[in-house]
Design an enzyme around this catalytic site. Sequence first.
Site, PDB file in Angstrom:
ATOM      1  CG  HIS A   9      38.349  43.692  37.963  1.00 22.90           C
ATOM      2  ND1 HIS A   9      38.874  41.809  37.390  1.00 22.90           N
ATOM      3  CD2 HIS A   9      39.887  43.836  37.888  1.00 22.90           C
ATOM      4  CE1 HIS A   9      39.578  41.588  36.965  1.00 22.90           C
ATOM      5  NE2 HIS A   9      40.424  42.166  37.695  1.00 22.90           N
ATOM      6  CD  GLU A  91      46.596  43.602  37.440  1.00 20.53           C
ATOM      7  OE1 GLU A  91      47.314  44.781  37.768  1.00 20.53           O
ATOM      8  OE2 GLU A  91      46.613  43.145  37.763  1.00 20.53           O
TER       9      GLU A  91
END
Length: 201
Positions: A9, A91
Site C-alpha cells: 500500500h 497486516e
Amino acid sequence: MTRILLVRHGQTDWSVADRFTGSTDVPLNEVGQTHARLPGQRLAHLQPGAGGGNEGIQAVYSSPLSRAEQTARAIARELNLPVSVLSGLREQEFGLWEGMYRTEIAKQYPKAYADWEQDPVTQAPPVGETGLAVIGRAQAAINEIIEAHSNQTVVVVAHKTVNRTLICFWLGLPLRQYRQLVGQDTACLNVIDIFPDGRVS
C-alpha cells in the site's frame, strides 16, 4: 503459470513515523494517495488494447484495511477492473504494540521485544500474531487467488510484513530473516510467477 503483481500500500502518516500499524485502520496520507496511482499507471500498458499483446491483468485483490484498499482502488481505476477483498491479506496483528513507536516498545516490553526481534516468526507481540500465523492465512488467500486465476495475471495489494513473509516463503529464504532479506517500500511492485509444479520465480 499465475503471475502475481504484489504491491505494498501507499504511504500513511504512521508508516512515515515508523509506528507499528498492524490491524489499525490508518488511511493513506496525501503523499500515499499520489503514490497509490503509480503502480496502476505503470501496469496500464499491459491491458488489452494498450499494446501489451496479451490478455492483460485479470483481477485486483486487496487486504480489507483502508490503506491497502485505497491503493487497490487507485490501481483498479487505471485498469478498469473491480477490487476483490480477502481478509487473509490483512497486516500482522501487533496486539499491545499497535500505534507504538519502536523505542517505546523496547522500553516498555524489553523481553518480549528482544524475543520478537530475534525470532519474529514464532514469537508474537503481546496479544498479537506470530509471523507463522500471518504467512499461513496470507498463503491460503494466495492459493485461493491462484485457483481462480490459473495462467492469468493478477494484482494483489497487501502490507509490509505480509509481502516480505510471502516472498521469503516463495523463494525458500529463511523466514526469521524476512526483515533483513526483503525490502518493501510503500507502493512498491513485486513480480512473482507461480508455476503449477510449485516453482516460483
